[in-house]
Write an enzyme that holds these catalytic residues in place. Structure first.
Site, PDB file in Angstrom:
ATOM      1  N   LEU A 163      84.002 -43.691 113.607  1.00  0.00           N
ATOM      2  CA  LEU A 163      84.294 -42.473 114.208  1.00  0.00           C
ATOM      3  C   LEU A 163      85.135 -42.180 115.645  1.00  0.00           C
ATOM      4  O   LEU A 163      85.652 -41.318 116.110  1.00  0.00           O
ATOM      5  CB  LEU A 163      83.330 -41.418 114.424  1.00  0.00           C
ATOM      6  CG  LEU A 163      82.437 -40.964 113.002  1.00  0.00           C
ATOM      7  CD1 LEU A 163      81.214 -40.512 113.330  1.00  0.00           C
ATOM      8  CD2 LEU A 163      83.336 -40.068 112.350  1.00  0.00           C
ATOM      9  N   SER A 164      85.047 -43.464 116.214  1.00  0.00           N
ATOM     10  CA  SER A 164      85.437 -43.573 117.716  1.00  0.00           C
ATOM     11  C   SER A 164      86.935 -44.126 117.836  1.00  0.00           C
ATOM     12  O   SER A 164      86.810 -45.420 118.079  1.00  0.00           O
ATOM     13  CB  SER A 164      84.455 -44.106 118.534  1.00  0.00           C
ATOM     14  OG  SER A 164      84.841 -43.749 119.923  1.00  0.00           O
TER      15      SER A 164
ATOM     16  N   GLY B 172      89.766 -45.897 119.393  1.00  0.00           N
ATOM     17  CA  GLY B 172      89.637 -46.702 120.837  1.00  0.00           C
ATOM     18  C   GLY B 172      88.745 -47.382 121.199  1.00  0.00           C
ATOM     19  O   GLY B 172      88.859 -48.066 122.093  1.00  0.00           O
TER      20      GLY B 172
ATOM     21  N   SER C  89      83.543 -49.960 116.815  1.00  0.00           N
ATOM     22  CA  SER C  89      83.388 -48.787 115.830  1.00  0.00           C
ATOM     23  C   SER C  89      84.549 -48.752 114.941  1.00  0.00           C
ATOM     24  O   SER C  89      84.156 -48.501 113.484  1.00  0.00           O
ATOM     25  CB  SER C  89      83.741 -47.648 116.721  1.00  0.00           C
ATOM     26  OG  SER C  89      83.439 -46.343 116.076  1.00  0.00           O
TER      27      SER C  89
ATOM     28  N   ASN D 168      75.977 -41.869 127.861  1.00  0.00           N
ATOM     29  CA  ASN D 168      77.028 -40.671 127.909  1.00  0.00           C
ATOM     30  C   ASN D 168      76.308 -39.368 127.682  1.00  0.00           C
ATOM     31  O   ASN D 168      76.934 -38.187 127.795  1.00  0.00           O
ATOM     32  CB  ASN D 168      77.936 -40.792 126.598  1.00  0.00           C
ATOM     33  CG  ASN D 168      78.697 -41.946 126.441  1.00  0.00           C
ATOM     34  OD1 ASN D 168      78.707 -42.599 125.583  1.00  0.00           O
ATOM     35  ND2 ASN D 168      79.519 -42.326 127.306  1.00  0.00           N
TER      36      ASN D 168
ATOM     37  N   HIS E  78      82.278 -35.752 116.835  1.00  0.00           N
ATOM     38  CA  HIS E  78      80.866 -36.106 116.304  1.00  0.00           C
ATOM     39  C   HIS E  78      80.009 -36.343 117.848  1.00  0.00           C
ATOM     40  O   HIS E  78      78.818 -35.981 117.776  1.00  0.00           O
ATOM     41  CB  HIS E  78      80.914 -37.315 115.789  1.00  0.00           C
ATOM     42  CG  HIS E  78      81.430 -38.595 116.735  1.00  0.00           C
ATOM     43  ND1 HIS E  78      82.670 -38.931 116.816  1.00  0.00           N
ATOM     44  CD2 HIS E  78      80.612 -39.510 117.116  1.00  0.00           C
ATOM     45  CE1 HIS E  78      82.752 -40.042 117.477  1.00  0.00           C
ATOM     46  NE2 HIS E  78      81.442 -40.486 117.648  1.00  0.00           N
TER      47      HIS E  78
ATOM     48  N   GLU F 249      82.368 -37.901 130.108  1.00  0.00           N
ATOM     49  CA  GLU F 249      81.802 -38.816 129.279  1.00  0.00           C
ATOM     50  C   GLU F 249      80.450 -39.385 129.914  1.00  0.00           C
ATOM     51  O   GLU F 249      79.850 -40.444 129.679  1.00  0.00           O
ATOM     52  CB  GLU F 249      82.654 -40.054 128.980  1.00  0.00           C
ATOM     53  CG  GLU F 249      83.961 -39.717 128.200  1.00  0.00           C
ATOM     54  CD  GLU F 249      83.784 -39.391 126.694  1.00  0.00           C
ATOM     55  OE1 GLU F 249      82.933 -40.179 126.098  1.00  0.00           O
ATOM     56  OE2 GLU F 249      84.063 -38.592 126.225  1.00  0.00           O
TER      57      GLU F 249
ATOM     58  N   ARG G 279      89.396 -40.783 128.213  1.00  0.00           N
ATOM     59  CA  ARG G 279      88.381 -39.574 127.976  1.00  0.00           C
ATOM     60  C   ARG G 279      87.772 -39.035 129.345  1.00  0.00           C
ATOM     61  O   ARG G 279      87.222 -37.855 128.907  1.00  0.00           O
ATOM     62  CB  ARG G 279      87.023 -40.237 127.288  1.00  0.00           C
ATOM     63  CG  ARG G 279      87.446 -41.280 125.880  1.00  0.00           C
ATOM     64  CD  ARG G 279      86.644 -41.510 125.114  1.00  0.00           C
ATOM     65  NE  ARG G 279      86.684 -42.371 124.140  1.00  0.00           N
ATOM     66  CZ  ARG G 279      85.841 -42.915 123.130  1.00  0.00           C
ATOM     67  NH1 ARG G 279      84.577 -42.716 123.164  1.00  0.00           N
ATOM     68  NH2 ARG G 279      86.276 -43.707 122.107  1.00  0.00           N
TER      69      ARG G 279
ATOM     70  N   HIS H 205      85.520 -46.729 127.921  1.00  0.00           N
ATOM     71  CA  HIS H 205      84.807 -46.251 129.100  1.00  0.00           C
ATOM     72  C   HIS H 205      84.726 -47.295 130.180  1.00  0.00           C
ATOM     73  O   HIS H 205      84.955 -48.555 130.050  1.00  0.00           O
ATOM     74  CB  HIS H 205      83.292 -46.279 128.767  1.00  0.00           C
ATOM     75  CG  HIS H 205      82.926 -44.820 127.850  1.00  0.00           C
ATOM     76  ND1 HIS H 205      82.091 -44.699 126.902  1.00  0.00           N
ATOM     77  CD2 HIS H 205      83.688 -43.447 127.968  1.00  0.00           C
ATOM     78  CE1 HIS H 205      82.178 -43.793 126.281  1.00  0.00           C
ATOM     79  NE2 HIS H 205      82.923 -43.030 127.010  1.00  0.00           N
TER      80      HIS H 205
ATOM     81  N   ASN I  32      78.739 -50.732 116.242  1.00  0.00           N
ATOM     82  CA  ASN I  32      79.185 -49.502 116.202  1.00  0.00           C
ATOM     83  C   ASN I  32      79.821 -49.265 117.635  1.00  0.00           C
ATOM     84  O   ASN I  32      80.222 -48.206 117.956  1.00  0.00           O
ATOM     85  CB  ASN I  32      78.140 -48.538 115.986  1.00  0.00           C
ATOM     86  CG  ASN I  32      78.371 -47.211 114.940  1.00  0.00           C
ATOM     87  OD1 ASN I  32      79.690 -47.281 114.578  1.00  0.00           O
ATOM     88  ND2 ASN I  32      77.750 -46.414 114.708  1.00  0.00           N
TER      89      ASN I  32
ATOM     90  N   CYS J 143      75.338 -48.990 127.378  1.00  0.00           N
ATOM     91  CA  CYS J 143      75.385 -47.766 126.526  1.00  0.00           C
ATOM     92  C   CYS J 143      74.227 -47.396 126.222  1.00  0.00           C
ATOM     93  O   CYS J 143      74.152 -45.911 126.125  1.00  0.00           O
ATOM     94  CB  CYS J 143      76.308 -47.933 125.286  1.00  0.00           C
ATOM     95  SG  CYS J 143      78.226 -48.292 125.608  1.00  0.00           S
TER      96      CYS J 143
END
EC number: 3.5.3.23
Length: 449
Positions: free
Chosen positions: A21-22, A24, A28, A110, A137, A174, A214, A250, A365, A371
């Site tokens: 879904l991410s 960039g 993922s 995040n 998401h 973020e 972001r 990030h 992921n 993270c």
């Protein structure tokens, strides 16, 4: 009074899956639609928490979100019972169902930006939940995140909680993935370092061309105002747009800081010398001695950094004043990165040890050790005011392992997300978890009349 940095790690949720879904985030996207193992993912995360707690580091747990997010699907036009909403979304708009099932809240770097009480105008620890509005998401996380944080840090005397910034692109936020703090001691006033990818209102700032930036400058400035930070305690830096376009979505994928030390890649920032100069001068004004560890591109390329997550590491202060770098197994598997780390620890610098953890389920992921944790600097009295149910202990670790084994599946694919039973399993697990962690009613299904 003693002060500590407490790492609150995100507990991986029961719907952990590889939805790709991410945009960039290289990991993922490259692992999209592979089968995941939620049970193993949760166990890997808990193992890191327990190991660090056993080493004497202060460690806490941050609960996952309710997924699938049926309310978000209803907002997008799907109706009927909860089971019918899920089935209709699976039939008509599978990507939306996948997004509503994302377990990305595990990456609690995040979750919010946190400013310790030593930095803020009112002498309280301030939290601003991140709006994460760059990705659908993740943009649905902050209401529950705010409730969970309020249940963990539930003392108006010690803690202040702010709502997420306006959910528009100009204030894309973020959280702590683009924020770190430098200080001589966790309980003393420090310098908060905000890294942004672009400016929303000033076209003179460059932007990446391929992948989204972001975090905006304006969002970082807004958080600093909300937290009551003084000008002499803040430094803003722009991330190098070229590295964003190489998958550095990030700042915590290209640098990490702790205490008086910044560990960064040579290509991390624009105007690096000016940024380092500001950090050195402002930290010196607070009695600190800023130290920058530059990793040259000749030793570690940006591609190496992205694939190994070298900088998505935890830089932890030990009691003897040295630091330990917590890295994922992927660093050991990268010949150049591992050779560099060997050289780093052999020098007489701040980093004396490298600790490796297997976090493959999270790494596939796109999230590494950094993270998975939200750092909160707390004075002894503030730590005493934290909900004790979320502080990692040996009994809590054992309880959470039993809880995971009882409620989590050992394999999850896209087709499984369409099973309404998964929602029931998730709610049953989370209802029990809130009792284990003493959080009260923080989930939407618990708050319905």
């Amino acid at each position: 009074m003693k002060s500590y940095e407490v790492n609150f790690d995100g507990l991986v949720g029961p719907t952990h899956n590889y939805g790709g879904l991410s945009y960039g985030n290289v990991a993922s996207q490259s692992n999209s639609q592979q089968g995941s193992n939620p049970r193993e993912a949760a166990r890997q995360g808990l193992a890191k928490m327990k190991a660090l707690a056993d080493m004497g580091f202060k460690q806490g747990v941050l609960a996952p979100q309710e997924r699938p997010d049926v309310a978000a699907l209803r907002q997008l036009g799907f109706s009927g019972s909860d089971a019918e909403v899920i089935q209709r979304a699976a039939r008509d708009a599978m990507p939306l169902l996948v997004a509503s099932c994302s377990a990305s809240s595990m990456w609690v770097a995040n979750a919010a930006t946190v400013s310790p009480s030593a930095d803020t105008a009112d002498g309280r620890v301030h939290f601003t939940a991140a709006n994460l509005n760059c990705k659908f998401h993740r943009s649905i996380e902050h209401p529950t995140t705010s409730r969970v944080l309020a249940a963990m840090f539930n003392s108006d005397q010690h803690f202040a909680h702010h709502q997420a910034l306006p959910a528009v692109a100009q204030f894309g936020d973020e959280g702590a993935a683009n924020h770190t703090r430098f200080c001589r001691d966790y309980g003393q006033a420090g310098v908060e370092f905000f890294v942004y990818g672009r400016s929303a209102f000033d076209s003179r700032y460059p932007s990446p061309q391929n992948y989204p930036a972001r975090q905006t400058l304006e969002a970082s400035q807004a958080v600093a105002r909300l937290h009551g930070l003084s000008e002499d305690g803040v430094v803003y830096a722009q991330q190098n747009p070229a590295v964003i376009d190489q998958g550095v979505f990030h700042n915590d994928v290209i640098s990490v800081g702790n205490g008086e030390v910044l560990f960064y890649h040579e290509d991390a920032f624009l105007e690096t010398d000016a940024v380092l100069g500001q950090l050195q001068a402002k930290l010196a004004s607070k009695g600190g001695n800023f130290q920058a560890i530059r990793v040259p591109r000749a030793a570690v390329t940006v591609e190496d950094a992205v694939r190994s997550y070298l900088f998505n590491s935890q830089l932890l202060s030990r009691e003897d004043g040295s630091m330990m770098l917590v890295v994922p197994e992927e660093c050991r598997n990268n010949e150049r990165v591992w050779a560099y780390l060997g050289q780093l620890t052999a020098q007489s610098g701040a980093v004396k040890e490298v600790k490796v953890f297997d976090l493959k389920q999270s790494m596939q992921n796109g999230g590494g050790p950094a993270c998975l944790r939200l750092r909160v600097a707390l004075k002894e009295s503030e730590l005493a005011a934290v909900n004790p149910g979320v502080i990692m202990t040996a009994p809590l670790y054992d309880t959470l392992l039993q809880w995971v084994d009882k409620h989590y599946r050992d394999r999850l694919g896209e087709a499984d997300l369409a099973d309404p039973q998964l929602l029931l399993e998730c709610r049953t697990a989370l209802d029990e978890l809130t009792q284990i962690l003493k959080l009260g009613s923080v989930y939407p299904f618990q708050r319905q009349p």
